[in-house]
Design an enzyme around this catalytic site. Structure first.
Site, short mmCIF file in Angstrom:
data_model
loop_
_atom_site.label_atom_id
_atom_site.label_comp_id
_atom_site.label_asym_id
_atom_site.label_seq_id
_atom_site.Cartn_x
_atom_site.Cartn_y
_atom_site.Cartn_z
N ALA A 111 -104.77 55.07 -37.19
CA ALA A 111 -103.38 55.32 -37.26
C ALA A 111 -103.06 53.95 -37.04
CB ALA A 111 -102.97 56.43 -36.19
N HIS A 160 -110.72 53.08 -32.72
CA HIS A 160 -109.68 52.26 -31.86
C HIS A 160 -109.01 53.33 -30.90
CE1 HIS A 160 -109.16 49.58 -35.49
NE2 HIS A 160 -109.98 48.90 -34.48
N ALA A 161 -109.08 52.74 -29.72
CA ALA A 161 -108.67 53.66 -28.40
C ALA A 161 -107.25 54.15 -28.55
CB ALA A 161 -108.92 52.80 -27.18
N ASN A 171 -114.09 47.66 -35.05
CA ASN A 171 -113.85 47.79 -36.49
C ASN A 171 -113.69 46.39 -37.23
OD1 ASN A 171 -113.95 49.48 -38.94
ND2 ASN A 171 -111.68 49.30 -39.26
N ARG A 172 -114.40 45.43 -36.43
CA ARG A 172 -114.70 44.05 -36.96
C ARG A 172 -115.92 43.65 -36.43
NH1 ARG A 172 -110.29 45.58 -38.27
NH2 ARG A 172 -108.49 44.60 -38.63
N GLU A 203 -105.21 55.12 -30.94
CA GLU A 203 -104.92 55.87 -32.18
C GLU A 203 -105.08 57.39 -31.75
OE1 GLU A 203 -106.96 53.80 -35.17
OE2 GLU A 203 -105.94 51.91 -34.55
N GLU A 205 -105.39 56.12 -42.49
CA GLU A 205 -104.48 55.77 -41.56
C GLU A 205 -103.45 56.85 -41.49
OE1 GLU A 205 -104.14 52.97 -39.64
OE2 GLU A 205 -105.69 51.64 -40.34
N ARG A 251 -106.93 49.07 -27.57
CA ARG A 251 -107.50 49.24 -28.83
C ARG A 251 -108.91 48.96 -28.88
NH1 ARG A 251 -106.49 47.59 -34.53
NH2 ARG A 251 -107.91 46.33 -35.50
#
Ligand SMILES: *[C@@H]1O[C@H](CO)[C@@H](O)[C@H](O)[C@H]1NC(C)=O
Ligand SMILES: *[C@@H]1O[C@H](CO)[C@@H](O)[C@H](O)[C@H]1NC(C)=O
Ligand SMILES: *[C@@H]1O[C@H](CO)[C@@H](O)[C@H](O)[C@H]1NC(C)=O
Ligand SMILES: *[C@@H]1O[C@H](CO)[C@@H](O)[C@H](O)[C@H]1NC(C)=O
Ligand SMILES: [Zn+2]
Length: 438
Positions: A326, A197-198, A272-273, A200, A399, A255
């Site tokens: 995160a 995810h960008a 992530n999906r 984070e 996380e 993201r």
């Protein structure tokens, strides 16, 4: 530090990059990202009944909020919260609604633009920093991270080999570092990725920190030496390269990936999906403008496909999959997509328990741990579940810090403590792999 410092010529080569960077982010008016977050707020929503949760879901949809914990949509449960980034023109409406309905809430960030500019999560005085060796306590742009990788590939060829596993949607190389001593023909391996995810940013910073620590301490630290002798580490510091780049140049809170959609103007898929495991079921969206959009089909994203291909090819010797996200301060393991315990639960659970304790021993920071579904939220098509289903027995998602005070804008000052404690957790998990699980 000398070991990893940049020679002067390299530093000189970086200077124009730094200037270019400043130019991109400060186009004339002295505001980062063209002042696009002025007046935006981040609000924590705490529904106490199902009715409140339902009402919040509706208004948040209407006001087009940006969910900072996508998927955690308004569960009425202790410990699970929903933080939303509300644009300036919607914040009055949301606050009025919250007061009228008496729903519990807390303003986490009063003015997001101010937080971004004051919060030192932005790169200040970069040229000074880049003159004094490589600085692991600042966030680095994609270009800087790739330069760093090339540099290590040249200067530490005995321990590091850098290669590409494919190209991103926008044509960038997907680089991976293979780290470890070539001590025997067959070695087991650990896969580590950061930055799916960008926004984070602490993720890529941790991946860099891990490599730095490995190189600096493997001679003096018996644990690290054991790790690099008995295992290979495949480390992908920036998984979602296009998105990460975009989060530096255009939208700090981006993201997803950056792929185009044939029928909608919205871009990007949640990387992530997008994995072929209960793809696009609960906790993922079929709507391309959502932050949890699962994509048109599994592995539609070239980044996901490249990593999946690599893991498929090497699954026989990859024993652990670790993914860094995160924020929430949690150590998660499968399943994400359903409430159920995995087979051999006790081995994974005890690894997590010990890792979280090791982490806490450094600065006293508490992490929750458990199956992702019941600890964070249900989500389908995640990389962790996929890796687990494909035969990698130890799969975890971290996380990292914090729990919402700074959220994605974790200040650079906190990179060191965050990475130091996380390092201990990762070493602990890794050493667990080398033992037979009781
Ligand atoms: C806020 O502004 C954006 C773009 O300027 C617009 O798309 C959106 O509908 C507005 N929201 C509200 C609640 O007025
Ligand atoms: C890393 O270095 C090796 C030589 O040591 C070279 O063959 C390889 O192409 C380099 N990797 C990249 C991505 O440049
Ligand atoms: C892992 O952490 C536990 C405490 O949670 C500790 O007893 C153990 O020594 C640690 N192992 C390693 C290898 O760091
Ligand atoms: C569970 O443990 C057993 C025995 O250690 C092993 O043979 C089996 O492959 C493990 N299963 C999973 C899913 O890791
Ligand atoms: Zn994430």
């Amino acid at each position: 530090m000398k070991l990893l410092g940049k020679p002067r010529s390299r530093t000189a080569a970086l200077l124009p990059l730094c200037l270019l960077f400043l130019k991109i982010l400060q186009p004339g008016h002295g505001h980062l990202y063209s002042n696009r977050y002025a007046g935006d707020k981040v609000i924590r929503l705490i529904p106490n009944t199902e009715e409140e949760a339902y009402a919040l879901k509706k208004i948040c949809h209407k006001l087009k909020v940006d969910l900072w914990q996508p998927g955690s949509i308004f569960y009425v449960s202790e410990g699970t919260v929903t933080d939303v980034h509300i644009p300036h023109n919607g914040s009055q409406a949301l606050l009025a609604f919250l007061q009228e309905t008496n729903i519990q809430y807390k303003i986490l960030i009063e003015d997001l633009q101010k937080a971004l500019e004051e919060g030192s999560s932005l790169p200040t005085q970069r040229s000074r920093r880049s003159l004094s060796g490589y600085n692991y306590e600042v966030y680095h742009s994609l270009e800087e991270i790739q330069h760093w990788m090339h540099h290590l590939n040249k200067t530490h060829s005995g321990l590091i080999h850098m290669f590409s596993i494919g190209n991103s949607y926008e044509g960038r190389s997907l680089f991976v570092l293979k780290l470890g001593r070539r001590s025997r023909a067959y070695k087991r391996a650990v896969w580590i990725d950061c930055g799916i995810h960008a926004r984070e940013w602490i993720g890529p910073a941790f991946c860099q920190w891990f490599v730095k620590e490995a190189l600096l301490t493997y001679k003096s630290d018996p644990t690290m030496r054991k790790m690099l002798t008995h295992l290979y580490f495949y480390i992908m510091p920036v998984f979602n390269v296009d998105g990460y780049h975009f989060s530096w140049t255009n939208d700090r809170f981006w993201r997803k990936t950056r792929s185009r959609n044939s029928r909608f103007r919205c871009r990007g898929v949640d990387a992530n999906r997008n994995w072929r495991v209960k793809w696009c079921e609960e906790g993922a969206s079929t709507y391309p403008c959502d932050d949890t959009y699962c994509g048109p089909f599994p592995e539609s994203e070239p980044e996901v496909k490249a990593v999946a291909n690599f893991l498929r090819k090497h699954r026989k010797h990859i024993r652990a999959y670790l993914s860094f996200h995160a924020y929430a301060q949690m150590l998660l393991y499968p399943y994400s997509y359903k409430y159920a315990t995995i087979p051999n639960f006790s081995c994974v659970e005890s690894a997590a328990y010990k890792a979280v304790n090791a982490l806490r021993s450094v600065h006293g920071v508490q992490y929750r741990y458990g199956p992702a579904s019941s600890t964070l939220y249900v989500s389908s098509g995640s990389s962790m579940d996929w890796a687990y289903k494909n035969g990698i027995p130890y799969t975890f998602a971290f996380e990292l810090r914090d729990t919402g005070h700074f959220g994605f804008l974790l200040p650079e000052m906190l990179i060191k403590p965050t990475c130091t404690e996380t390092m201990l957790a990762v070493k602990n998990i890794t050493m667990h792999l080398l033992k037979k699980c009781p």
